[in-house]
Enzyme design. Structure first.
Site, mmCIF file in Angstrom:
data_model
loop_
_atom_site.group_PDB
_atom_site.id
_atom_site.type_symbol
_atom_site.label_atom_id
_atom_site.label_comp_id
_atom_site.label_asym_id
_atom_site.label_seq_id
_atom_site.Cartn_x
_atom_site.Cartn_y
_atom_site.Cartn_z
ATOM 1 N N THR A 212 0.860 -1.198 0.000
ATOM 2 C CA THR A 212 0.000 0.000 0.000
ATOM 3 C C THR A 212 0.889 1.240 0.000
ATOM 4 O OG1 THR A 212 -0.203 -0.032 2.415
ATOM 5 C CG2 THR A 212 -1.902 -1.196 1.159
ATOM 6 N N GLY A 217 -1.892 5.036 -3.959
ATOM 7 C CA GLY A 217 -2.525 3.793 -4.380
ATOM 8 C C GLY A 217 -1.851 2.563 -3.807
ATOM 9 N N ALA A 242 -6.570 3.570 10.429
ATOM 10 C CA ALA A 242 -7.429 2.426 10.068
ATOM 11 C C ALA A 242 -7.711 2.330 8.569
ATOM 12 C CB ALA A 242 -8.745 2.414 10.841
ATOM 13 N N ALA A 243 -7.106 3.195 7.755
ATOM 14 C CA ALA A 243 -7.298 3.061 6.302
ATOM 15 C C ALA A 243 -6.756 1.706 5.837
ATOM 16 C CB ALA A 243 -6.595 4.197 5.569
ATOM 17 N N GLY A 244 -5.615 1.302 6.410
ATOM 18 C CA GLY A 244 -5.050 -0.002 6.061
ATOM 19 C C GLY A 244 -5.958 -1.149 6.505
ATOM 20 N N ASP A 245 -6.662 -0.940 7.597
ATOM 21 C CA ASP A 245 -7.590 -1.972 8.089
ATOM 22 C C ASP A 245 -8.799 -2.089 7.157
ATOM 23 O OD1 ASP A 245 -5.880 -2.270 10.250
ATOM 24 O OD2 ASP A 245 -6.973 -0.806 11.459
ATOM 25 N N ARG A 278 -13.111 10.333 7.537
ATOM 26 C CA ARG A 278 -13.698 10.563 8.863
ATOM 27 C C ARG A 278 -12.658 10.332 9.963
ATOM 28 N NH1 ARG A 278 -17.942 8.083 5.991
ATOM 29 N NH2 ARG A 278 -17.083 6.023 6.404
HETATM 30 O O1 RIB Z 1 -4.656 0.437 12.269
HETATM 31 C C1 RIB Z 1 -5.155 1.382 13.178
HETATM 32 C C2 RIB Z 1 -5.118 0.838 14.575
HETATM 33 O O2 RIB Z 1 -3.777 0.668 14.968
HETATM 34 C C3 RIB Z 1 -5.730 1.728 15.611
HETATM 35 O O3 RIB Z 1 -7.116 1.524 15.759
HETATM 36 C C4 RIB Z 1 -4.918 1.428 16.852
HETATM 37 O O4 RIB Z 1 -5.653 0.792 17.859
HETATM 38 C C5 RIB Z 1 -3.748 0.575 16.373
HETATM 39 O O5 RIB Z 1 -3.943 -0.750 16.671
#
Ligand code: RIB
Length: 298
Positions: A212, A217, A242-245, A278
């Site tokens: 990533t 991109g 958390a974009a990666g999540d 957000r």
């Molecule tokens: O990927 C983002 C997360 O990394 C956050 O929510 C934080 O808790 C860390 O684990």
């Protein structure tokens, strides 16, 4: 179409998020502008993101016996995630101190708390991994547990997606069980000594890999010779946490639903873009309709 079953093994943290114009330097005290407290943790975020993206999502994790743990369990469950295998262990929950600057960049310090106690998955827990179409894991819990889940998944024919974050060295037994590796540049550097100048070095580790690249991109490559750059979806960035999540979860769901893996990366890029609009990890994770809206087919 039957719902894709995604099992996520990983961390749950309470995120204490402060916004400020800049990130403070060592020794500096700075006044911030906003504060929110939201459930986070890469594992819980990816489980919630998978549910919002349309999967039947199960979370295997550990929370503490404190007030944060009560809130985490309630909020993860309310997002539609199966929390039957969420352990409660005596002590504190994982906590993440998240600082976000005006450009949406962050610096995060995690104290693992209960996440460190997620060791030795039971047969019942491993069965929920085996029943899934895709296992998704990250590295905020003991790597032995990730390895145990990945090996069980692989033996059962469950696809294994590993988001190797935060960066750490990986045992060969784990790498041998991974179908698709997802890393950012820092993590790629730690694993291979290379970033975007040589992303294909990741394929020495796993048969498929995604690098990533934030606002630029993502790169996808595999051992069959595919190597493509997927452009970012342009949005205004408020908070990149958390974009990666969101990306990893949507990639797992899209791939599990039968999209071609490159198309799943495009769909995942839309999920990542939706998330950065957000503030706050779990509250920013997009619903499926929002991902579809931003998705740009090739
Ligand atoms: O990927 C983002 C997360 O990394 C956050 O929510 C934080 O808790 C860390 O684990």
């Amino acid at each position: 179409m039957p719902q894709t079953r995604v099992a996520v093994v990983g961390s749950a943290n309470m995120d204490l998020v402060a916004m400020a114009p800049d990130l403070p330097r060592p020794g500096e005290t700075m006044l911030g502008t906003d504060f929110v407290m939201v459930p986070g943790g890469k594992g819980a975020n990816q489980a919630v993101a998978a549910a919002r993206a349309g999967a039947a999502s199960t979370f295997l994790g550990a929370i503490g016996s404190d007030a944060f743990g009560v809130t985490l369990k309630a909020r993860i469950g309310a997002a539609g995630v199966d929390t039957a295998h969420l352990r409660v262990v005596y002590g504190t929950s994982g906590v993440a101190l998240v600082m976000v600057n005006a450009a949406g960049e962050n610096a995060i310090l995690v104290t693992p708390g209960a996440n460190d106690a997620l060791t030795g998955l039971t047969e019942e827990e491993l069965d929920s991994v085996r029943r899934a179409d895709v296992l998704v894991a990250q590295l905020e819990i003991p790597v032995e547990t990730v390895t145990q889940a990945a090996v069980a998944a692989r033996a059962a024919g469950t696809r294994v997606v590993l988001n190797a974050a935060p960066a750490r060295q990986l045992p060969d037994e784990l790498l041998a069980a991974v179908d698709l590796l997802v890393v950012n540049e820092r993590e790629a550097q730690a694993l291979t000594g290379h970033g975007r100048e040589r992303p294909e070095a990741l394929l020495d580790l796993t048969p498929r890999a995604v690098l990533t690249l934030g606002g630029e991109g993502a790169w996808y490559g595999d051992r069959d010779g595919t190597a493509v750059h997927v452009p970012a979806v342009r949005v205004e960035v408020v908070d990149s946490t958390a974009a990666g999540d969101a990306f990893t979860a949507a990639l797992a769901v899209g791939w599990g639903e039968g999209r071609d893996v490159v198309d799943a990366v495009r769909w995942a890029a839309a999920a990542g873009a939706a998330c950065v609009r957000r503030l706050g990890a779990s509250v920013a994770l997009p619903q499926r309709a929002e991902i579809d809206q931003l998705y740009a087919p090739a």
